[in-house]
Design a protein around this motif. Structure first.
Motif, PDB file in Angstrom:
ATOM      1  N   GLN A  74     -84.827 -55.138 -85.051  1.00  0.00           N
ATOM      2  CA  GLN A  74     -83.545 -54.750 -84.468  1.00  0.00           C
ATOM      3  C   GLN A  74     -82.824 -53.737 -85.346  1.00  0.00           C
ATOM      4  N   GLY A  75     -82.770 -54.004 -86.653  1.00  0.00           N
ATOM      5  CA  GLY A  75     -82.078 -53.084 -87.547  1.00  0.00           C
ATOM      6  C   GLY A  75     -82.740 -51.730 -87.620  1.00  0.00           C
ATOM      7  N   ALA A  76     -84.080 -51.708 -87.699  1.00  0.00           N
ATOM      8  CA  ALA A  76     -84.796 -50.440 -87.785  1.00  0.00           C
ATOM      9  C   ALA A  76     -84.678 -49.642 -86.496  1.00  0.00           C
ATOM     10  N   VAL A  81     -82.639 -44.980 -83.573  1.00  0.00           N
ATOM     11  CA  VAL A  81     -81.878 -44.388 -82.464  1.00  0.00           C
ATOM     12  C   VAL A  81     -80.787 -43.467 -83.001  1.00  0.00           C
ATOM     13  N   ASP A  82     -80.114 -43.910 -84.036  1.00  0.00           N
ATOM     14  CA  ASP A  82     -79.063 -43.070 -84.633  1.00  0.00           C
ATOM     15  C   ASP A  82     -79.647 -41.779 -85.208  1.00  0.00           C
ATOM     16  N   ALA A  83     -80.847 -41.877 -85.784  1.00  0.00           N
ATOM     17  CA  ALA A  83     -81.481 -40.688 -86.348  1.00  0.00           C
ATOM     18  C   ALA A  83     -81.867 -39.693 -85.256  1.00  0.00           C
ATOM     19  N   CYS A  84     -82.206 -40.201 -84.079  1.00  0.00           N
ATOM     20  CA  CYS A  84     -82.616 -39.336 -82.963  1.00  0.00           C
ATOM     21  C   CYS A  84     -81.431 -38.729 -82.227  1.00  0.00           C
ATOM     22  N   ALA A  85     -80.301 -39.388 -82.273  1.00  0.00           N
ATOM     23  CA  ALA A  85     -79.158 -38.979 -81.457  1.00  0.00           C
ATOM     24  C   ALA A  85     -78.774 -37.524 -81.703  1.00  0.00           C
ATOM     25  N   GLY A  86     -78.652 -36.785 -80.617  1.00  0.00           N
ATOM     26  CA  GLY A  86     -78.216 -35.396 -80.702  1.00  0.00           C
ATOM     27  C   GLY A  86     -79.259 -34.431 -81.213  1.00  0.00           C
ATOM     28  N   ALA A  91     -85.503 -38.056 -76.972  1.00  0.00           N
ATOM     29  CA  ALA A  91     -86.253 -38.747 -75.919  1.00  0.00           C
ATOM     30  C   ALA A  91     -87.321 -39.673 -76.482  1.00  0.00           C
ATOM     31  N   LEU A  92     -87.705 -39.478 -77.737  1.00  0.00           N
ATOM     32  CA  LEU A  92     -88.726 -40.330 -78.335  1.00  0.00           C
ATOM     33  C   LEU A  92     -88.270 -41.781 -78.443  1.00  0.00           C
ATOM     34  N   LEU A  93     -87.009 -41.968 -78.786  1.00  0.00           N
ATOM     35  CA  LEU A  93     -86.486 -43.318 -78.940  1.00  0.00           C
ATOM     36  C   LEU A  93     -85.040 -43.353 -78.449  1.00  0.00           C
ATOM     37  N   LEU A 180     -91.634 -46.059 -88.168  1.00  0.00           N
ATOM     38  CA  LEU A 180     -91.103 -45.122 -87.181  1.00  0.00           C
ATOM     39  C   LEU A 180     -89.713 -44.656 -87.589  1.00  0.00           C
ATOM     40  N   ARG A 181     -88.896 -45.590 -88.036  1.00  0.00           N
ATOM     41  CA  ARG A 181     -87.541 -45.240 -88.467  1.00  0.00           C
ATOM     42  C   ARG A 181     -87.552 -44.191 -89.581  1.00  0.00           C
ATOM     43  N   THR A 182     -88.391 -44.414 -90.589  1.00  0.00           N
ATOM     44  CA  THR A 182     -88.425 -43.465 -91.699  1.00  0.00           C
ATOM     45  C   THR A 182     -88.995 -42.107 -91.262  1.00  0.00           C
ATOM     46  N   GLN A 183     -89.940 -42.123 -90.319  1.00  0.00           N
ATOM     47  CA  GLN A 183     -90.503 -40.876 -89.817  1.00  0.00           C
ATOM     48  C   GLN A 183     -89.455 -40.070 -89.053  1.00  0.00           C
TER      49      GLN A 183
END
Length: 229
Positions: A74-76, A81-86, A91-93, A180-183
């Motif tokens: 959940q945390g990751a 999602v925050d890293a992808c935003a904007g 669209a990946l996550l 995935l989060r770190t990537q």
């Protein structure tokens, strides 16, 4: 006895419970202190909950492992999602996709907790079931009694295997989602491509779908077994 005396006794009982909860806690000092602090005013309610939870965790490691893995996922996911935003790879996550993953993980964690609680009940002890089979075999019991004992033991072992499999699946998924989060964070700040992230996303979805299939199979119940005479 005056109201003041009753209040003093209540406070003393709360302090005693707080000390017991703090000493028994398996959490870090901060969480243990918070749990102990809650015991002072709410000891009739909170102390049994805190002490029962600590006892259950001390009896076996599978439940906290699965719960911890679900929390890590959940945390990751939220950080991903925050890293992808904007960004171009939003669209990946998406938040919707992350919510779907969280829902499946929550189902798996709940199923695992249910199995774990079941296997702690009287009548689901594998060692006792194995001893029963051995005793029947040594005593020359009839085929029906022995077959029933074997079926009971096999069912317990299958339930334990389901529980352990779910715990491993959640831990492996948690590790994958962290990667995935770190990537995604790296791609955002380094301006690199998301080819590596795309592969991890595909693997995450494969693991999540596998988790759902496993749960669906468990919900369907065990196949019927006949006991031959």
């Amino acid at each position: 006895m005056s109201l003041r005396d009753l209040a003093a006794l209540y406070l003393l009982a709360g302090l005693a419970c707080a000390v017991a909860v703090y000493r028994a806690s398996l959490e870090g000092r901060r969480r243990a202190a918070l749990s102990a602090a809650l015991c002072v005013p709410l000891w009739p309610i909170w102390a049994p909950v805190a002490l029962t939870s600590t006892s259950a965790r001390g009896e076996g490691g599978e439940r906290p492992r699965a719960a911890s893995a679900a929390a890590r996922v959940q945390g990751a996911l939220r950080e991903g999602v925050d890293a992808c935003a904007g960004t171009a790879f939003e669209a990946l996550l998406s938040r919707e996709a992350a919510s779907r993953i969280e829902a499946e993980v929550a189902r798996a964690a709940a199923r695992h907790a249910e199995l774990d609680a079941l296997l702690r009940r009287v009548g689901f002890d594998e060692a006792a079931a194995a001893e029963r089979v051995a005793a029947l075999e040594q005593g020359g019991a009839g085929g029906r009694a022995l077959a029933t004992a074997h079926l009971h033991l096999d069912n317990i072992r299958r339930l334990r295997a389901m529980r352990d499999r779910d715990a491993r699946a959640l831990e492996e998924l948690a590790d994958l989602v962290h990667a995935l989060r770190t990537q995604l964070v790296l791609a955002r700040f380094a301006g690199s491509s998301v080819e590596g992230a795309s592969g991890i996303v595909s693997e995450v979805w494969a693991r999540v779908e596998g988790l759902g299939v496993a749960i669906g199979g468990q919900d369907g119940g065990a196949p019927e077994a006949s006991i031959e005479t």
